[in-house]
Scaffold this motif. Structure first.
Motif, mmCIF file in Angstrom:
data_model
loop_
_atom_site.group_PDB
_atom_site.id
_atom_site.type_symbol
_atom_site.label_atom_id
_atom_site.label_comp_id
_atom_site.label_asym_id
_atom_site.label_seq_id
_atom_site.Cartn_x
_atom_site.Cartn_y
_atom_site.Cartn_z
ATOM 1 N N VAL A 38 42.871 26.154 30.391
ATOM 2 C CA VAL A 38 41.577 25.911 29.742
ATOM 3 C C VAL A 38 41.398 24.409 29.528
ATOM 4 N N SER A 67 38.576 22.086 27.283
ATOM 5 C CA SER A 67 37.455 22.197 26.352
ATOM 6 C C SER A 67 37.099 20.810 25.829
ATOM 7 N N ASN A 101 53.750 37.287 26.894
ATOM 8 C CA ASN A 101 52.737 38.058 27.619
ATOM 9 C C ASN A 101 53.395 39.027 28.598
ATOM 10 N N ASP A 118 46.298 33.276 32.052
ATOM 11 C CA ASP A 118 45.008 32.792 32.550
ATOM 12 C C ASP A 118 44.155 32.372 31.357
ATOM 13 N N SER A 119 42.909 32.064 31.608
ATOM 14 C CA SER A 119 42.041 31.542 30.550
ATOM 15 C C SER A 119 41.815 32.538 29.413
ATOM 16 N N SER A 120 42.029 33.830 29.660
ATOM 17 C CA SER A 120 41.835 34.810 28.591
ATOM 18 C C SER A 120 42.957 34.755 27.543
ATOM 19 N N ASN A 121 44.020 34.035 27.818
ATOM 20 C CA ASN A 121 45.119 33.896 26.867
ATOM 21 C C ASN A 121 44.907 32.747 25.889
ATOM 22 N N SER A 146 41.835 30.368 23.567
ATOM 23 C CA SER A 146 40.467 30.019 23.173
ATOM 24 C C SER A 146 40.523 28.745 22.341
ATOM 25 N N TYR A 154 46.828 33.906 22.843
ATOM 26 C CA TYR A 154 46.906 35.366 22.851
ATOM 27 C C TYR A 154 47.958 35.824 23.866
ATOM 28 N N GLU A 197 50.248 39.648 25.115
ATOM 29 C CA GLU A 197 50.352 41.105 24.953
ATOM 30 C C GLU A 197 51.409 41.500 23.929
#
Length: 138
Positions: free
Chosen positions: A53, A55, A96, A102-105, A107, A121, A123
């Motif tokens: 990511v 930002s 995980n 990936d980017s979903s891990n 924010s 994030y 699992e």
């Protein structure tokens, strides 16, 4: 006698050159490939960075980049580095289940131009918040 002396020196010189030649080929054929394989493996596992990511702050004066460092070994955690400011970073890990990140891990939520909360994030973990403060003027 002189011919025998030259012949002995020639034989000694030839043997010495043969030893150095064998050593050179040993290094080329055995040592160099081992160093290359170990070096490549180490780079892939510990040093290679893959961007997850990027930002920018609300006014786009600062940036936070989150990268995966190396690759997860089997089902172990993945190492991530949160980069910000000039050469500053925070290292964390994400559990995980050994899966590729990936980017979903990740924010990034900016509070203002100098403060952000990066949430990681995985699992096998609760979301982890990392507060980032970028010093003003940096």
């Amino acid at each position: 006698m002189n011919l025998e002396h030259n012949s002995d020196e020639h034989i000694k010189l030839t043997k010495k050159q043969a030893k150095w030649g064998c050593l050179t080929w040993f290094v080329i054929l055995i040592v160099v490939p081992i160093v290359l394989i170990v070096g490549t493996f180490s780079y892939e596992m510990y040093f290679k960075e893959r961007k997850l990511v990027t930002s920018h702050s609300p006014s786009e004066i600062h940036m936070i980049e989150v990268v995966e460092k190396g690759e997860a070994a089997w089902f172990g955690p993945s190492s991530v580095r949160i980069k910000y400011g000039w050469w500053k970073h925070v290292d964390r890990s994400i559990s995980n289940d050994g899966k590729t990140l990936d980017s979903s891990n990740v924010s990034v939520i900016w509070k203002n131009d100098n403060e952000a909360i990066v949430t990681l994030y995985g699992e096998e973990q609760k979301p982890e918040n990392v507060e980032i403060t970028i010093p003003k003027g940096k």
